[in-house]
Design an enzyme around this catalytic site. Structure first.
Site, PDB file in Angstrom:
ATOM      1  N   GLU A  93       0.824  -1.197   0.000  1.00  0.00           N
ATOM      2  CA  GLU A  93       0.000   0.000   0.000  1.00  0.00           C
ATOM      3  C   GLU A  93       0.861   1.251   0.000  1.00  0.00           C
ATOM      4  OE1 GLU A  93      -4.118  -1.420   1.932  1.00  0.00           O
ATOM      5  OE2 GLU A  93      -2.542  -1.014   3.367  1.00  0.00           O
ATOM      6  N   CYS A 106       3.564   8.461   1.461  1.00  0.00           N
ATOM      7  CA  CYS A 106       4.033   7.454   2.408  1.00  0.00           C
ATOM      8  C   CYS A 106       4.263   6.162   1.630  1.00  0.00           C
ATOM      9  CB  CYS A 106       2.956   7.282   3.484  1.00  0.00           C
ATOM     10  SG  CYS A 106       3.328   6.004   4.681  1.00  0.00           S
ATOM     11  N   CYS A 113       5.953  -7.438   7.092  1.00  0.00           N
ATOM     12  CA  CYS A 113       6.958  -6.878   7.999  1.00  0.00           C
ATOM     13  C   CYS A 113       7.401  -7.971   8.952  1.00  0.00           C
ATOM     14  CB  CYS A 113       6.354  -5.706   8.787  1.00  0.00           C
ATOM     15  SG  CYS A 113       7.559  -4.805   9.790  1.00  0.00           S
ATOM     16  N   CYS A 117       5.027  -5.876  15.721  1.00  0.00           N
ATOM     17  CA  CYS A 117       4.560  -4.986  16.784  1.00  0.00           C
ATOM     18  C   CYS A 117       3.062  -5.269  16.960  1.00  0.00           C
ATOM     19  CB  CYS A 117       4.792  -3.523  16.414  1.00  0.00           C
ATOM     20  SG  CYS A 117       6.530  -3.168  16.057  1.00  0.00           S
ATOM     21  N   CYS A 120       0.138  -2.980  15.570  1.00  0.00           N
ATOM     22  CA  CYS A 120       0.190  -2.545  14.162  1.00  0.00           C
ATOM     23  C   CYS A 120      -0.431  -3.608  13.275  1.00  0.00           C
ATOM     24  CB  CYS A 120       1.648  -2.318  13.758  1.00  0.00           C
ATOM     25  SG  CYS A 120       1.858  -1.925  12.008  1.00  0.00           S
ATOM     26  N   GLY A 163       6.510  -2.271   6.283  1.00  0.00           N
ATOM     27  CA  GLY A 163       7.874  -2.783   6.350  1.00  0.00           C
ATOM     28  C   GLY A 163       8.806  -1.955   7.209  1.00  0.00           C
ATOM     29  N   GLU A 164       9.987  -2.515   7.457  1.00  0.00           N
ATOM     30  CA  GLU A 164      11.027  -1.824   8.215  1.00  0.00           C
ATOM     31  C   GLU A 164      12.135  -1.453   7.219  1.00  0.00           C
ATOM     32  OE1 GLU A 164      11.830  -0.448  11.227  1.00  0.00           O
ATOM     33  OE2 GLU A 164      13.652  -0.027  10.117  1.00  0.00           O
ATOM     34  N   SER A 195      11.457   6.302   8.641  1.00  0.00           N
ATOM     35  CA  SER A 195      10.919   5.900   9.943  1.00  0.00           C
ATOM     36  C   SER A 195      11.381   4.495  10.272  1.00  0.00           C
ATOM     37  CB  SER A 195       9.391   5.958   9.900  1.00  0.00           C
ATOM     38  OG  SER A 195       8.853   5.553  11.142  1.00  0.00           O
ATOM     39  N   SER A 217      10.019   5.087  15.853  1.00  0.00           N
ATOM     40  CA  SER A 217       8.794   4.592  16.479  1.00  0.00           C
ATOM     41  C   SER A 217       9.132   4.169  17.898  1.00  0.00           C
ATOM     42  CB  SER A 217       8.240   3.411  15.684  1.00  0.00           C
ATOM     43  OG  SER A 217       7.889   3.855  14.389  1.00  0.00           O
ATOM     44  N   LEU A 218       8.777   5.016  18.846  1.00  0.00           N
ATOM     45  CA  LEU A 218       9.216   4.815  20.225  1.00  0.00           C
ATOM     46  C   LEU A 218       8.158   4.073  21.059  1.00  0.00           C
ATOM     47  CD1 LEU A 218      11.575   5.483  22.130  1.00  0.00           C
ATOM     48  CD2 LEU A 218      10.398   7.592  22.735  1.00  0.00           C
ATOM     49  N   HIS A 219       7.038   4.728  21.284  1.00  0.00           N
ATOM     50  CA  HIS A 219       5.846   4.126  21.909  1.00  0.00           C
ATOM     51  C   HIS A 219       5.958   3.750  23.378  1.00  0.00           C
ATOM     52  CE1 HIS A 219       4.720   4.185  17.811  1.00  0.00           C
ATOM     53  NE2 HIS A 219       5.294   3.060  17.470  1.00  0.00           N
ATOM     54  N   ASN A 293      -4.975   3.864  15.895  1.00  0.00           N
ATOM     55  CA  ASN A 293      -6.001   3.544  14.910  1.00  0.00           C
ATOM     56  C   ASN A 293      -6.378   2.076  15.044  1.00  0.00           C
ATOM     57  OD1 ASN A 293      -6.149   6.077  13.401  1.00  0.00           O
ATOM     58  ND2 ASN A 293      -4.026   5.625  12.884  1.00  0.00           N
ATOM     59  N   CYS A 336      -1.974   5.450   9.977  1.00  0.00           N
ATOM     60  CA  CYS A 336      -0.828   4.692  10.491  1.00  0.00           C
ATOM     61  C   CYS A 336      -1.249   3.346  11.031  1.00  0.00           C
ATOM     62  CB  CYS A 336      -0.185   5.428  11.657  1.00  0.00           C
ATOM     63  SG  CYS A 336       0.563   6.946  11.206  1.00  0.00           S
TER      64      CYS A 336
HETATM   65  N1  SAH Z   1       8.839  -0.116  10.585  1.00  0.00           N
HETATM   66  C1  SAH Z   1       8.958   1.307  10.526  1.00  0.00           C
HETATM   67  C2  SAH Z   1       8.106   1.915   9.437  1.00  0.00           C
HETATM   68  C3  SAH Z   1       6.595   1.795   9.657  1.00  0.00           C
HETATM   69  S1  SAH Z   1       6.026   3.351  10.145  1.00  0.00           S
HETATM   70  C4  SAH Z   1       8.661   1.904  11.870  1.00  0.00           C
HETATM   71  O1  SAH Z   1       8.256   1.163  12.764  1.00  0.00           O
HETATM   72  O2  SAH Z   1       8.891   3.087  12.083  1.00  0.00           O
HETATM   73  C5  SAH Z   1       4.430   3.110  10.687  1.00  0.00           C
HETATM   74  C6  SAH Z   1       4.151   3.943  11.915  1.00  0.00           C
HETATM   75  O3  SAH Z   1       2.797   3.787  12.343  1.00  0.00           O
HETATM   76  C7  SAH Z   1       5.011   3.523  13.079  1.00  0.00           C
HETATM   77  O4  SAH Z   1       5.353   4.616  13.865  1.00  0.00           O
HETATM   78  C8  SAH Z   1       4.064   2.604  13.792  1.00  0.00           C
HETATM   79  O5  SAH Z   1       4.479   2.379  15.102  1.00  0.00           O
HETATM   80  C9  SAH Z   1       2.766   3.374  13.686  1.00  0.00           C
HETATM   81  N2  SAH Z   1       1.591   2.523  13.877  1.00  0.00           N
HETATM   82  C10 SAH Z   1       1.490   1.218  13.635  1.00  0.00           C
HETATM   83  N3  SAH Z   1       0.265   0.767  13.923  1.00  0.00           N
HETATM   84  C11 SAH Z   1      -0.456   1.814  14.358  1.00  0.00           C
HETATM   85  C12 SAH Z   1      -1.812   1.976  14.758  1.00  0.00           C
HETATM   86  N4  SAH Z   1      -2.668   0.955  14.751  1.00  0.00           N
HETATM   87  N5  SAH Z   1      -2.216   3.208  15.106  1.00  0.00           N
HETATM   88  C13 SAH Z   1      -1.364   4.245  15.048  1.00  0.00           C
HETATM   89  N6  SAH Z   1      -0.080   4.162  14.668  1.00  0.00           N
HETATM   90  C14 SAH Z   1       0.374   2.953  14.324  1.00  0.00           C
END
Ligand code: SAH
Length: 341
Positions: A93, A106, A113, A117, A120, A163-164, A195, A217-219, A293, A336
């Site tokens: 996508e 994007c 991937c 996580c 995601c 993907g990463e 990212s 992507s910290l979280h 989301n 996202c």
């Molecule tokens: N693998 C890379 C590139 C993907 S970026 C990375 O992790 O940075 C996609 C972004 O969306 C990341 O910051 C991810 O953590 C965030 N994301 C994934 N699932 C999500 C969700 N359900 N709601 C909001 N953000 C989300």
């Protein structure tokens, strides 16, 4: 898979070398380059300032392999999401987010991937394969030509799709170099953001090879929590991540973007916010609070807006630029973490 190489996977230097080997003048390379990256040609036949014989020769050795558009949906807020089908029928996508002064694309770097996580949606899919250089560049070429029809313009690129990117390093670096070429797509390094979930050993390499903007992507800022949310943390923990980011050669005036998805009861308390502030101390940072989301089957719940705002207040008061990310394209599952292909 078709083994004929695709023109969009070549750098300008490689194209020049090939033309030299073929005994052609250097301007041939420039002509082809301009058809591919400026005029956004969709086939070799249409490169009308090249002789018929030459086009035939070129067509025997190379293709122009635009991915197929399987579907295209436009959100109420004008965000566009494409489902692209590649040569082997794998799908990825791509999302375009128009804003008043720019248009951000994007792009995906892998099919599926490997990071898993749990919050995601993409993470529910296994890694199928890496994208090839041309499959990454083609996303930009295709989007540029499609949004131009509606008067839109792709000015910025974020490697934030499926993907990463740092686990498909060589292809991503070459693709980004092709996008940055000033005589082609000409998307400058300040307009490109990579990212990553934090592939620490590769951060030094990206800094040296590309110098693009960095989003992490910290979280979560406790290892025990982040181990669960971003399992890659078990390999590269918060301390190692922080050190690598501190060493990243940021462009002047730039900040590192930290993505922080707000999950109710998991990482959204006032104490979490204060810990985040401590973690970011000394790093020029911008914090992106992303409302979670939800997707079918997830057990995570989005934090309430009050919580998110309170969190933002605390982080903001500490002097950090903090934005609550819009849920762009939510109605078409383009936001996202909603990308599954
Ligand atoms: N693998 C890379 C590139 C993907 S970026 C990375 O992790 O940075 C996609 C972004 O969306 C990341 O910051 C991810 O953590 C965030 N994301 C994934 N699932 C999500 C969700 N359900 N709601 C909001 N953000 C989300």
């Amino acid at each position: 898979m078709n083994s004929t190489p695709c023109l969009t996977g070549l750098t300008r230097g490689e194209l020049l070398d090939i033309m030299t080997q073929w005994g052609e003048k250097p301007y041939r390379a420039q002509q082809i380059w301009s058809w591919v990256h400026v005029k956004l040609a969709s086939d070799i036949e249409g490169m009308t300032d090249l002789s018929k014989d030459f086009r035939q020769r070129l067509g025997e050795r190379f293709t122009l392999c635009r991915p197929k558009v399987r579907s295209r949906r436009i959100s109420r807020d004008k965000t566009i999401k494409w489902l692209l089908e590649l040569e082997d029928e794998a799908c990825v996508e791509m999302v375009f987010i128009p804003e008043t002064d720019r248009g951000t694309l994007c792009v995906s770097s892998q099919v599926g991937c490997s990071l898993s996580c749990p919050f995601c949606h993409t993470g529910t899919r296994r890694l199928e394969r890496n994208l090839r250089v041309e499959e990454i560049v083609d996303q930009v070429v295709l989007a540029r030509s499609e949004v131009a029809v509606e008067g839109g313009r792709v000015t910025n690129v974020v490697l934030m799709g499926m993907g990463e990117p740092l686990y498909n390093y060589d292809a991503v670096v070459k693709a980004v170099r092709i996008m940055m070429d000033a005589n082609g797509l000409a998307i400058g390094s300040r307009k490109i953001t990579l990212s990553t979930a934090g592939v620490v050993p590769r951060l030094v390499d990206v800094g040296r090879d590309l110098g693009v903007n960095l989003a992490i992507s910290l979280h979560g800022v406790r290892d025990e929590l982040r181990d669960r949310l971003v399992p890659l943390n078990k390999k590269f923990n918060l301390k190692a991540l922080r050190q690598a980011v501190l060493a990243y050669p940021l462009k002047s005036g730039r900040r590192v973007t930290w993505e922080y998805v707000m999950l109710e009861g998991i990482n959204d308390t006032e104490e979490d916010a204060r810990e985040l502030v401590r973690y970011l101390k000394g790093i020029p940072s911008k914090v992106n609070l992303i409302p979670f989301n939800p997707w079918p089957g997830t057990t995570f719940v989005p934090s309430t807006m009050e919580r998110i705002q309170r969190f933002q207040e605390i982080v903001g008061q500490a002097g950090l630029v903090t934005v609550i990310r819009d849920r762009r394209g939510e109605d078409i599952e383009a936001a996202c973490g909603q990308l599954v292909g």
